[in-house]
Every structure is written in C-alpha cells, then in structure tokens.
Design an enzyme around this catalytic site. Structure first.
Site, short mmCIF file in Angstrom:
data_model
loop_
_atom_site.label_atom_id
_atom_site.label_comp_id
_atom_site.label_asym_id
_atom_site.label_seq_id
_atom_site.Cartn_x
_atom_site.Cartn_y
_atom_site.Cartn_z
CB SER A 146 -1.93 -8.51 20.25
OG SER A 146 -3.13 -7.07 20.70
CG ASP A 234 2.70 -4.84 25.34
OD1 ASP A 234 2.35 -3.74 26.11
OD2 ASP A 234 2.65 -5.72 24.86
CG HIS A 261 1.69 -5.05 21.67
ND1 HIS A 261 0.72 -6.14 22.77
CD2 HIS A 261 0.48 -5.12 20.67
CE1 HIS A 261 -0.02 -5.93 22.47
NE2 HIS A 261 -0.56 -5.50 21.04
#
Length: 289
Positions: A146, A234, A261
């Site tokens: 991320s 995502d 995610h």
C-alpha cells in the site's frame, strides 16, 4: 459489484473482522483515535513470529528500524502500509518476520514519519536515508504494501544510483489513476474506496509533479526488476497494471483475483491468500538470488 456474492467466504469474514474494529462515529481526523483503532486491528491479526527468529530494534541514519534475521547476502528493506498516516513497526511485525524466515534474507522494517504531523517528503526522506546505508553494505530489495509500496516505487524511480536489485510492490498507489477501470468499477471496494484515497492524498500533502510523491513520474527506464501484486477488488488495481505497461525494463504483474486491499493480514486465512503470499515470498527470494 455485489462483493457479498463475488468474494469468498474467507475474504468476506476477513473484511467483517477488520471493520468490526471501526466504530461508526470514529472521527477521520482524530489521528490518535484512528491510530489506536488501526493498531488494535493489526494486533488482532498478528500471526506471531517464527520461533527462534532474531529480532532487534535499532536506528539507521537516525530512523527507527526493526531488523529480522541475521545479516544475509541480500537485505529486504520493508516499508509498511497505512495510508501514510497509520502503522509502524508493530503493525507489520509478523509480515516482516515471516518474510525473513521464509526467504532467508535479513529484513529491515522502516518506521518512517507519518502525516499529517510530518507531511511529504518526510516518509520518503526517512526511507531513502535507511536505503542509502543499506545499499552501501550490499544488495537491497525494496518491498512494501500500500503506502509503503508507493514509497518504494518512488525511491526506485528517483534513486537508481543506489543500485537496488529489485522491488516487490503489494497493492501500491502509483499515480496513473484518475478515472476508468478499477478506479470506477471498485470505487466502493471493501477496505479502500476512492474517497479514502483522496482523503489520504490530501493529508499527505506534496506537489502533484513531484516524482518522490508520484512514482509514475519517476525514471521508468532505470527501474530495477519489478514485481507487482495488485488486488483485483481494489480501486488501485489498474494503477499497477498501467505501471507494468509503462515500465521499460523487467516487470512481472501478478494480479490477485478475488482479493481486496489489505489482504496481507489474511495471508493464513485461505488457500487463495496463502498462495498469493507464497508468490510474494518467491519473488523476493528470486530477486535476492
């Protein structure tokens, strides 16, 4: 998309388990409260460390880091996720421990400064400072999930002089998305929405023409071998796909269908997530030689 019909029971259970930590009245700008909730959630999913793994907290270039495993031929620099505002050494402790144990590489997790108290480029600067020291000692693989994947990609695209041997990016934000594709199809995906992305970007600060902020603006002809692991459900999924198309050198795109995610915390919850994490381990081990 009806995620309740599309996603597996194991992934749906992981989503529900995660969201259970977040009260409806949680103020998104109360950073102390946000971090308490996030840290409690991360602690809940902590899978423990492999028995006997050597772990120590140190400082490198005056940045707090956690080292996993003894010195090895190749070091993995790990940058944690959390939207640039959450997370730290504890939130991804078990992930880093497992990477070290399964690859045989020393892993160095970087406790970079967080926004909004420390806006961009603080996180980039801290991670680069650690990378400079590690690269002077031997080969380094960049790895992050991320926000941490975004930081790693930005460093790879702006500091090719450090000679990274590769990068492994897990559902990163690269900077290609504005509309269309997964950005629209999965705008309200579980655990990350497009409104979340806009909020985090605003809190992080920085100029939209800065390659230290936006990896898509970096030197894509000088990137080390790159492995990308976007999650299908995502909004950021096609960001990685477009990055793979734009990279001029070696790139491997490993889209994780049926995952969301943040699935890394559920890597031991189903055959699907175990296989996905195994691919990440194999990519790191391959780059490390």
């Amino acid at each position: 998309m009806d995620y309740r019909q599309y996603l597996s029971p194991e992934v749906l259970a992981f989503i529900d388990e995660t969201l259970a930590f977040y009260p409806d009245d949680l103020d998104p700008t109360d950073w102390a409260a946000q971090r308490r909730v996030y840290n409690a959630m991360a602690a809940h999913f902590h899978a423990g460390r492999p028995v006997g793994l050597q772990v120590s907290d140190q400082r490198i270039a005056d940045v707090p880091v956690r080292l996993y495993g003894p010195p090895s031929k190749t070091t993995v620099l790990y940058a944690h996720g959390g939207g640039f505002v959450l997370g730290g050494l504890e939130s991804h402790d078990d992930v880093c421990a497992e990477i070290a144990d399964r690859t045989g590489c020393r892993v160095v997790s970087v406790d970079y400064r967080l926004s909004p108290e420390h806006p961009h480029p603080a996180a980039y600067d801290d991670t680069v400072a650690v990378a400079e020291i590690l690269c002077a000692e031997g080969p380094v693989v960049l790895c992050g999930d991320s926000a941490g994947g975004t930081i790693c990609a930005a460093i790879a695209g702006t500091r090719a002089d450090l000679g990274f041997v590769g990068q492994v990016l897990i559902y990163p934000m690269i900077g290609y998305l504005a509309r269309g594709g997964s950005f629209d199809v999965h705008s309200q995906a579980p655990l990350l929405s497009t409104s979340d992305l806009a909020f985090y970007a605003d809190v992080r600060g920085g100029s939209p023409d800065d390659p230290r902020l936006i990896p898509a603006l970096g030197d894509l002809s000088a990137l080390p071998p790159t492995w990308l692991f976007p999650a299908e459900c995502d909004p950021l999924c096609d960001d990685a796909v477009r990055f793979a198309d734009a990279i001029k050198g070696e790139v491997h795109l490993c889209q994780q269908d049926g995952l969301v995610h943040g699935w890394l915390r559920a890597r031991d919850r189903s055959d699907m997530t175990r296989q996905a994490f195994g691919q990440i381990i194999n990519a790191i081990a391959h780059l490390a030689g």
